[in-house]
Write an enzyme that holds these catalytic residues in place. Structure first.
Site, short mmCIF file in Angstrom:
data_model
loop_
_atom_site.label_atom_id
_atom_site.label_comp_id
_atom_site.label_asym_id
_atom_site.label_seq_id
_atom_site.Cartn_x
_atom_site.Cartn_y
_atom_site.Cartn_z
N ASP A 96 0.82 -1.22 0.00
CA ASP A 96 0.00 0.00 0.00
C ASP A 96 0.86 1.27 0.00
O ASP A 96 0.34 2.38 -0.16
CB ASP A 96 -0.95 0.00 1.21
CG ASP A 96 -0.20 -0.24 2.50
OD1 ASP A 96 0.52 0.66 2.96
OD2 ASP A 96 -0.32 -1.36 3.06
N ASP A 147 8.03 -13.41 -3.96
CA ASP A 147 7.70 -13.99 -2.65
C ASP A 147 8.90 -13.76 -1.73
O ASP A 147 10.02 -14.17 -2.05
CB ASP A 147 7.42 -15.50 -2.82
CG ASP A 147 6.87 -16.10 -1.54
OD1 ASP A 147 7.10 -15.53 -0.45
OD2 ASP A 147 6.20 -17.14 -1.63
N ASP A 165 5.79 -5.70 7.04
CA ASP A 165 4.40 -5.21 6.97
C ASP A 165 3.59 -6.19 6.11
O ASP A 165 3.06 -5.83 5.07
CB ASP A 165 4.38 -3.80 6.37
CG ASP A 165 3.02 -3.13 6.51
OD1 ASP A 165 2.20 -3.58 7.33
OD2 ASP A 165 2.77 -2.15 5.77
N THR A 167 0.57 -9.17 5.42
CA THR A 167 -0.78 -9.53 5.85
C THR A 167 -0.69 -10.56 6.98
O THR A 167 0.26 -11.33 7.05
CB THR A 167 -1.56 -10.16 4.67
OG1 THR A 167 -0.63 -10.73 3.75
CG2 THR A 167 -2.38 -9.16 3.93
N ASP A 168 -1.68 -10.56 7.86
CA ASP A 168 -1.81 -11.63 8.84
C ASP A 168 -1.81 -12.95 8.06
O ASP A 168 -1.91 -12.94 6.84
CB ASP A 168 -3.14 -11.47 9.61
CG ASP A 168 -3.09 -10.28 10.57
OD1 ASP A 168 -2.04 -9.62 10.66
OD2 ASP A 168 -4.12 -9.99 11.22
N1 SAM Z 1 -1.26 -3.20 7.30
C1 SAM Z 1 -1.46 -4.51 6.88
C2 SAM Z 1 -1.99 -5.44 7.92
O1 SAM Z 1 -2.41 -4.96 8.94
O2 SAM Z 1 -1.99 -6.67 7.73
C3 SAM Z 1 -0.37 -5.07 5.98
C4 SAM Z 1 -0.43 -4.23 4.73
S1 SAM Z 1 0.35 -4.67 3.28
C5 SAM Z 1 -0.96 -4.31 2.16
C6 SAM Z 1 0.50 -6.43 3.24
C7 SAM Z 1 1.18 -6.90 1.96
O3 SAM Z 1 1.90 -8.13 2.21
C8 SAM Z 1 0.23 -7.20 0.80
O4 SAM Z 1 0.36 -6.22 -0.19
C9 SAM Z 1 0.65 -8.59 0.31
O5 SAM Z 1 0.66 -8.72 -1.11
C10 SAM Z 1 2.03 -8.74 0.92
N2 SAM Z 1 2.46 -10.15 1.08
C11 SAM Z 1 1.74 -11.16 1.60
N3 SAM Z 1 2.45 -12.31 1.54
C12 SAM Z 1 3.64 -12.01 0.96
C13 SAM Z 1 4.79 -12.77 0.62
N4 SAM Z 1 4.83 -14.10 0.86
N5 SAM Z 1 5.85 -12.14 0.06
C14 SAM Z 1 5.80 -10.80 -0.18
N6 SAM Z 1 4.73 -10.03 0.10
C15 SAM Z 1 3.66 -10.62 0.67
#
Ligand code: SAM
Length: 278
Positions: A96, A147, A165, A167-168
């Site tokens: 984001d 990844d 940062d 995602t959960d």
């Molecule tokens: N503020 C947020 C929350 O509370 O969970 C996190 C925000 S940010 C949008 C999370 C990002 O992590 C997403 O854009 C997602 O595509 C990325 N993401 C998830 N798994 C990932 C991975 N294995 N490698 C790289 N990025 C990843």
């Protein structure tokens, strides 16, 4: 999930395997701006009455315009100020662009952002341009859409700061929430580097496990907490770790950068934890 409720269209947050499935929360959708499926996850953007614009990934709220500054300042600045002179920064996830915006407020030389999903970046640039403030166009920034599980392994003792940062544990991120990954983050940090992790809602068993595992990975460990209105049902946890930097003091008395929430006073107040906690 979207549902009709009280005669209006509402969003209710989905359940993750790691959380209780006996309660959830929701809001009335004022306007649905975007809904699409990327290669990795479902992406939704809503306008809401109480939280402003909201980004949702795989049914889980990521941020709201009303509250995001608290979250991103508390995720980024404790790490940046624990370190005496941060120059090379890695942001993991954060598609984001708002953690990036906060990092760029410091005099850094280079920021690498790795987010698996370029569509999250594209959608965010379109619907959250005001919040991103052009951060992706800064010439110090390099973006990789990979990844992080394999990406992180190419770095050894390289970064001053790593901000996690992610995602959960949704399907795309769930393999990043374990001690093996935290060790990879530690390996990619210089000995005097500092890492900062978003680590869930303070009272959730998931968050407690993340904090326990991080405290075993790093010699020095600290959690800060803040109330983020769009992340019920308790205060939110931001966890920091370092191999060599003792996280009892910060490098500033007064911040010279433009912040709305974080301050040296907030820094110390937010790290006070209940007796039974880490
Ligand atoms: N503020 C947020 C929350 O509370 O969970 C996190 C925000 S940010 C949008 C999370 C990002 O992590 C997403 O854009 C997602 O595509 C990325 N993401 C998830 N798994 C990932 C991975 N294995 N490698 C790289 N990025 C990843």
């Amino acid at each position: 999930m979207k549902k009709n409720f009280l005669g209006k269209k509402w969003f209710f947050e989905d359940f993750l395997d790691v959380e209780s499935s006996y309660s959830t929360w929701g809001f009335e959708i004022k306007k649905e701006l975007f809904s699409g499926q990327s290669k990795f996850q479902k992406i939704e953007v809503f306008d809401t009455q109480d939280f402003g614009r909201v980004l949702v990934l795989d049914g889980i709220v990521q941020l709201s315009v009303k509250n995001e500054f608290v979250y991103h300042e508390m995720l980024v600045h404790p790490a940046m100020f624990y370190h005496p002179n941060p120059k090379k920064v890695l942001i993991i996830g954060g598609g984001d662009g708002m953690a990036l915006r906060e990092v760029l407020k410091h005099r850094v030389d280079e920021v690498v952002l790795v987010d698996i999903d370029k569509e999250v970046i594209q959608v965010s640039k379109k619907y959250f341009a005001k919040q991103i403030q052009g951060a992706f166009s800064d010439k110090r920034v390099k973006v990789f859409n990979e990844d992080v599980l394999s990406f992180i392994k190419q770095y050894k003792k390289h970064f001053d700061i790593i901000i996690v940062d992610l995602t959960d544990p949704t399907p795309v991120a769930k393999f990043c929430w374990n001690k093996k990954f935290y060790q990879d983050v530690s390996n990619a940090l210089k000995d005097d580097g500092v890492s900062g992790f978003q680590s869930g809602s303070l009272n959730e068993p998931f968050s407690k496990k993340v904090r326990r595992d991080l405290s075993k990975t790093f010699n020095y460990f600290k959690t800060h907490r803040a109330f983020i209105e769009c992340f019920p049902f308790s205060e939110y946890a931001f966890s920091f770790g370092s191999k060599k930097i003792n996280l009892d003091k910060i490098s500033i008395k007064k911040s010279k950068i433009n912040l709305k929430y974080y301050s040296p006073k907030i820094h110390f107040v937010s790290s006070a934890m209940p007796t039974s906690e880490l």
